[in-house]
Motif scaffolding. Structure first.
Motif, short mmCIF file in Angstrom:
data_model
loop_
_atom_site.label_atom_id
_atom_site.label_comp_id
_atom_site.label_asym_id
_atom_site.label_seq_id
_atom_site.Cartn_x
_atom_site.Cartn_y
_atom_site.Cartn_z
N LEU A 210 0.82 -1.21 0.00
CA LEU A 210 0.00 0.00 0.00
C LEU A 210 0.85 1.27 0.00
N LEU A 211 2.08 1.19 0.50
CA LEU A 211 2.91 2.39 0.62
C LEU A 211 3.34 2.90 -0.75
N ASP A 212 3.05 4.16 -1.01
CA ASP A 212 3.42 4.80 -2.27
C ASP A 212 4.59 5.74 -1.99
N LEU A 213 5.79 5.32 -2.34
CA LEU A 213 6.98 6.11 -2.04
C LEU A 213 6.98 7.44 -2.79
N ASP A 214 6.42 7.46 -3.98
CA ASP A 214 6.42 8.69 -4.78
C ASP A 214 5.46 9.73 -4.24
N LEU A 215 4.42 9.30 -3.54
CA LEU A 215 3.46 10.25 -2.98
C LEU A 215 3.70 10.53 -1.50
N THR A 216 4.66 9.84 -0.90
CA THR A 216 5.03 10.09 0.50
C THR A 216 5.99 11.27 0.53
N SER A 217 5.54 12.37 1.08
CA SER A 217 6.34 13.61 1.09
C SER A 217 7.20 13.68 2.35
N VAL A 218 8.40 14.21 2.16
CA VAL A 218 9.38 14.28 3.25
C VAL A 218 10.01 15.67 3.26
N VAL A 219 10.07 16.27 4.46
CA VAL A 219 10.79 17.53 4.62
C VAL A 219 12.20 17.18 5.09
N VAL A 220 13.19 17.72 4.38
CA VAL A 220 14.60 17.39 4.63
C VAL A 220 15.35 18.66 5.04
N VAL A 221 16.15 18.53 6.09
CA VAL A 221 17.02 19.62 6.54
C VAL A 221 18.43 19.05 6.65
N ASP A 222 19.37 19.67 5.96
CA ASP A 222 20.77 19.21 5.96
C ASP A 222 20.88 17.73 5.57
N GLY A 223 20.07 17.33 4.60
CA GLY A 223 20.11 15.96 4.11
C GLY A 223 19.40 14.95 4.99
N ARG A 224 18.82 15.38 6.09
CA ARG A 224 18.17 14.48 7.04
C ARG A 224 16.66 14.68 7.00
N PRO A 225 15.88 13.60 6.89
CA PRO A 225 14.42 13.76 6.95
C PRO A 225 13.97 14.14 8.36
N VAL A 226 13.16 15.20 8.46
CA VAL A 226 12.73 15.66 9.78
C VAL A 226 11.21 15.68 9.92
N ALA A 227 10.48 15.52 8.83
CA ALA A 227 9.01 15.44 8.87
C ALA A 227 8.56 14.69 7.64
N PHE A 228 7.42 14.00 7.76
CA PHE A 228 6.95 13.22 6.61
C PHE A 228 5.45 13.00 6.71
N SER A 229 4.87 12.66 5.58
CA SER A 229 3.48 12.24 5.51
C SER A 229 3.43 11.02 4.60
N ALA A 230 3.25 9.84 5.21
CA ALA A 230 3.28 8.59 4.47
C ALA A 230 1.96 8.37 3.74
N ALA A 231 2.05 8.00 2.48
CA ALA A 231 0.87 7.83 1.64
C ALA A 231 0.63 6.36 1.33
N HIS A 232 -0.60 5.92 1.58
CA HIS A 232 -1.06 4.61 1.13
C HIS A 232 -2.03 4.83 -0.02
N THR A 233 -1.97 3.96 -1.02
CA THR A 233 -2.91 4.02 -2.14
C THR A 233 -3.37 2.61 -2.48
N ASP A 234 -4.58 2.52 -3.02
CA ASP A 234 -5.14 1.20 -3.33
C ASP A 234 -4.99 0.82 -4.80
N GLY A 235 -4.26 1.64 -5.56
CA GLY A 235 -4.11 1.37 -6.98
C GLY A 235 -5.30 1.80 -7.80
N GLY A 236 -6.32 2.37 -7.15
CA GLY A 236 -7.50 2.84 -7.86
C GLY A 236 -7.68 4.33 -7.68
#
Length: 309
Positions: A210-236
């Motif tokens: 279910l995890l969609d890496l392309d739609l999971t947004s990540v805020v990066v500071v100095d190359g390090r992820p510090v915030a994220f919103s994980a996206a699940h999709t059903d393919g539809g």
């Protein structure tokens, strides 16, 4: 006309499709697909002693249960029993038989306290109480109309930060694991969770269908992820927010909101029409963020617990 309970056969398509169908009908606010059902059964951590049960009547799967031990909790002896029955196949005894089978399995493993989620409806709560479960905290399911609703405008990241996606960490997901572990440990729950097993996280979360890496947004500071919103999709057409969080040192700056807004905009551009999420009823900050996006509560679940003596 007899109802039987047995283990799901993940290599039998009719079993998998029946399980996913019942879950969708009983709980349409959570994404479930045949692939995610198989993944949940075949990739579960051995310490969870996870079982996926089905209740079958006249060859039709009419009920499901997900059963196991909360192996990521530092407190031993805690188990979970989540039972769902086809809304048009109630009162055939499927739910009670699933509960009994699940409890026997967990008791044999030494579980002393069981948790279950129950929809906040009189019949569902009465069912749980009849089986000895008592209500505790509650959580809301929320829905957003992605196709026709209005999202807040996109904003630029603050100075020193950039927006990326989880796909950018495909070669080395460990920084994402560390961020997820920190955010998860602060989530409101009856069961404390500690994510310490990187390989298990890769297997169960990062490689989940279910995890969609392309739609999971990540805020990066100095190359390090510090915030994220994980996206699940059903393919539809359905999108779900699996987890949104921020590292403790970066909270209070609107970074989780920034990541989630970016993910929602890109999900809509990709053709997803409905967005779902869930929040503990006591998680005021996240509920406020979701109201800002336009989410509306569409259902509520109540956590119930039972002591095994």
């Amino acid at each position: 006309m007899t109802v039987i309970v047995r283990d799901l056969r993940p290599d039998v398509p009719a079993d998998v499709e029946g399980f996913a169908r019942v879950r969708h009908l009983a709980l349409p606010f959570m994404l479930s697909t045949p692939r995610s059902v198989v993944h949940g059964v075949t990739r579960a951590h051995p310490d969870a002693h996870h079982r996926a049960l089905v209740a079958e009547r006249d060859g039709e799967i009419i009920g499901t249960a997900q059963v196991g031990l909360a192996h990521e909790s530092p407190e031993p002896g805690q188990g979970y029993v989540n039972v769902y029955v086809h809304p048009e196949r109630l009162r055939h005894g499927a739910g009670s038989l699933l509960v009994r089978t699940a409890e026997e399995h967990l008791a044999a493993l030494g579980a002393t306290r069981l948790f279950t989620w129950v929809l906040d409806a009189p019949a569902d709560r009465a069912f749980a109480e009849r089986h000895g479960y008592r209500a505790s905290r509650s959580a809301h399911f929320l829905r957003l109309d992605l196709a026709d609703g209005a999202l807040p405008p996109l904003a630029d990241p603050p100075a020193g930060a950039e927006l990326r996606t989880a796909a950018d960490f495909a070669a080395d997901p460990r920084p994402m694991f560390e961020l997820d572990a920190e955010a998860t440990s602060d989530e409101p729950s009856d069961i404390d969770h500690e994510l310490t097993d990187y390989e298990a996280w890769l297997e169960g979360t990062w490689h989940g269908p279910l995890l969609d890496l392309d739609l999971t947004s990540v805020v990066v500071v100095d190359g390090r992820p510090v915030a994220f919103s994980a996206a699940h999709t059903d393919g539809g057409t359905r999108y779900g927010s699996a987890m949104t969080g921020t590292a403790r040192a970066f909270r209070g700056r609107g970074l989780a909101k920034l990541a989630k807004n970016d993910s929602l905009h890109r999900a809509r551009a990709a053709g997803y029409r409905e967005a779902y999420t869930g929040n503990d009823a006591g998680n005021g900050p996240m509920l406020a963020i979701n109201r800002w996006f336009g989410y509306e509560i569409c259902a509520t679940e109540v956590r119930h617990a039972r002591e095994l003596g």
